[in-house]
Design a protein around this motif. Structure first.
Motif, short mmCIF file in Angstrom:
data_model
loop_
_atom_site.label_atom_id
_atom_site.label_comp_id
_atom_site.label_asym_id
_atom_site.label_seq_id
_atom_site.Cartn_x
_atom_site.Cartn_y
_atom_site.Cartn_z
N ASP A 131 18.23 -104.27 -11.03
CA ASP A 131 18.63 -105.31 -10.08
C ASP A 131 18.58 -106.70 -10.76
O ASP A 131 19.49 -107.52 -10.61
CB ASP A 131 17.66 -105.26 -8.89
N ARG A 134 21.55 -107.14 -13.03
CA ARG A 134 22.80 -107.54 -12.35
C ARG A 134 22.85 -109.06 -12.16
O ARG A 134 23.89 -109.68 -12.33
CB ARG A 134 22.93 -106.79 -11.01
N ASP A 135 21.69 -109.65 -11.82
CA ASP A 135 21.63 -111.12 -11.68
C ASP A 135 21.86 -111.81 -13.03
O ASP A 135 22.54 -112.83 -13.10
CB ASP A 135 20.27 -111.54 -11.11
N GLU A 137 23.55 -110.64 -15.61
CA GLU A 137 24.98 -110.50 -15.97
C GLU A 137 25.83 -111.57 -15.30
O GLU A 137 26.77 -112.09 -15.87
CB GLU A 137 25.49 -109.11 -15.55
N GLU A 138 25.44 -111.92 -14.06
CA GLU A 138 26.23 -112.89 -13.29
C GLU A 138 25.86 -114.34 -13.63
O GLU A 138 26.72 -115.20 -13.76
CB GLU A 138 25.98 -112.63 -11.79
N SER A 163 22.85 -100.43 -17.56
CA SER A 163 23.32 -101.78 -17.23
C SER A 163 24.32 -102.19 -18.31
O SER A 163 24.50 -101.47 -19.29
CB SER A 163 22.15 -102.78 -17.21
#
Length: 440
Positions: A131, A134-135, A137-138, A163
């Motif tokens: 999780d 994902r943050d 990556e953004e 990931s």
């Protein structure tokens, strides 16, 4: 990065944070940290504020222009970060106590990163790290992720396999602790000692050891037969190796090998502690309480020496050394967890291994090992099978995979026992394992 570096520490309320801050202060000339964001969750808010205030006092004393930010908003912190360090514990120390106590009830070693405890720590931690990925990556796709969260090998493996993040390095204090311990045994400065490390996290071996580039392995093997010299970390008390065993093995062991090569004695010891209410989690809880009382002192503006009793000594030194080497393209040799890619034969290419690497601005470049020595090869491969299956169970919430993983682990004697332990631990950790309790 010319304006200085932005570092985000997830699990910023950890008792280890003052050591991290001390490391950034000490290495400021090489590593100009502009902002340090300490991030935690609601349950960790009080600790975050106590540690954060101490960090601010330490920076103030140093006179350096490092800005400390405290937040419970991970996404706000991550924006534009250069390095993200992770040092969190899902379920806090209460979950660790269950990881230790439940297996012991079944006559199986209860330990944070080995056996059932290692499996369940991975099952709780892997979804959270993915999780966070994902943050990243953004919000800071170019950041390096430096993970100290245990089980560090399995966490690194999960990031590599599940990931899109490739800039991940896993870090553990065991190799640096072994180097420091051996430097002390040989009465030489740590900077002169180098060990060729190869294996997995908490399953790493020293294939050779050098002082000033000259092998001193035979001398060190001799010293390791003394019971007082067999462990280099606070949380594992050494029992001492049988001289004939350690000499014929002919590689340096890490303290965690005692759980596999001395299972019976270690289990006896753990059961005694369990009966006295002194599992490692309970000991750490007391230590943490004392540390946070110290940290509250408004006059304290240094890392207190008591922190070294916590078991993570040298963690932050290793972390800051690693970050500095990436930032400055130092090309020095450090042991880290990284993608195997053929470094160790017989381990899948996409898996994490713990090996000596040259640290560059593009990350760790592993020093090729090839085949591990025959006496240790099988155990490393077995533990890697356990790790891969555990990570798959963590990602998918597959109950049968969790039982399979535990049955593969050498510390568990049968599939029946593995199922009994998995059932009890799933129930005990239900709150942190939603992937196993999805409604059909």
């Amino acid at each position: 990065m010319s304006k200085g570096i932005k570092i985000v520490t997830i699990g910023g309320g950890s008792s280890y944070t003052p050591e991290l801050v001390e490391g950034f202060i000490k290495r400021y000339n090489e590593l100009p940290v502009r902002e340090l964001w300490l991030v935690d969750i609601e349950e960790g808010k009080e600790k975050l504020e106590i540690v954060g205030d101490l960090a601010k006092r330490m920076v103030k004393k140093s006179g350096l222009p490092i800005k400390i930010h405290l937040t419970l908003d991970r996404r706000e912190a991550l924006k534009g970060a250069d390095f993200v360090t992770t040092q969190f514990r899902v379920g806090l120390l209460d979950a660790r106590a269950k990881d230790e106590r439940i297996p012991l009830k079944h006559g199986v070693l209860g330990q944070e990163t080995n056996g059932p405890g290692g499996l369940f720590k991975a099952l709780r931690t892997v979804p959270v790290i993915l999780d966070i990925c994902r943050d990243i990556e953004e919000l800071c796709p170019n950041a390096w992720l430096i993970n100290f969260t245990n089980p560090a090998g399995m966490v690194t493996e999960a990031v590599l396999r599940y990931s899109n993040i490739k800039k991940i390095v896993g870090l553990c204090n065991v190799p640096i602790g072994m180097e420091m311990g051996i430097a002390k045994l040989l009465n030489v400065d740590h900077s002169r000692v180098r060990i060729d490390f190869a294996g997995l996290n908490h399953m790493v071996y020293g294939l050779d050891v050098y002082v000033d580039g000259v092998s001193v392995k035979d001398k060190v093997m001799e010293l390791l037969t003394d019971p007082n010299n067999s462990s280099f970390v606070k949380n594992i008390q050494g029992i001492g190796w049988d001289p004939s065993f350690i000499k014929s093995l002919n590689v340096l062991t890490c303290p965690y090998h005692m759980y596999y090569y001395k299972s019976e004695q270690m289990l006896e010891k753990e059961i005694k502690n369990y009966e006295k209410g002194e599992t490692r989690a309970e000991v750490v809880k007391k230590l943490e309480k004392e540390l946070f009382e110290l940290y509250k002192d408004p006059n304290l503006d240094i890392k207190p020496p008591q922190l070294e009793q916590r078991g993570g000594a040298f963690y932050s030194d290793a972390a800051v050394r690693l970050i500095t080497s990436i930032y400055t393209d130092k090309r020095d040799i450090q042991p880290v967890n990284t993608i195997n890619n053929g470094t160790i034969a017989g381990i899948p290419n996409d898996s994490a291994v713990e090996v000596s690497c040259m640290i560059t601005k593009d990350g760790p470049k592993p020093i090729t090992v090839g085949e591990l020595p025959v006496p240790v090869r099988g155990l490393v491969q077995t533990i890697k099978s356990f790790e891969r299956t555990s990570v798959e169970a963590a990602v998918t919430g597959d109950y049968n995979k969790a039982i399979l993983a535990l049955t593969i682990n050498p510390l568990v004697a049968s599939d029946k026992l593995a199922k009994e332990i998995v059932d009890e631990m799933l129930e005990a950790h239900k709150e942190y394992l939603p992937q196993f309790f999805k409604k059909n």
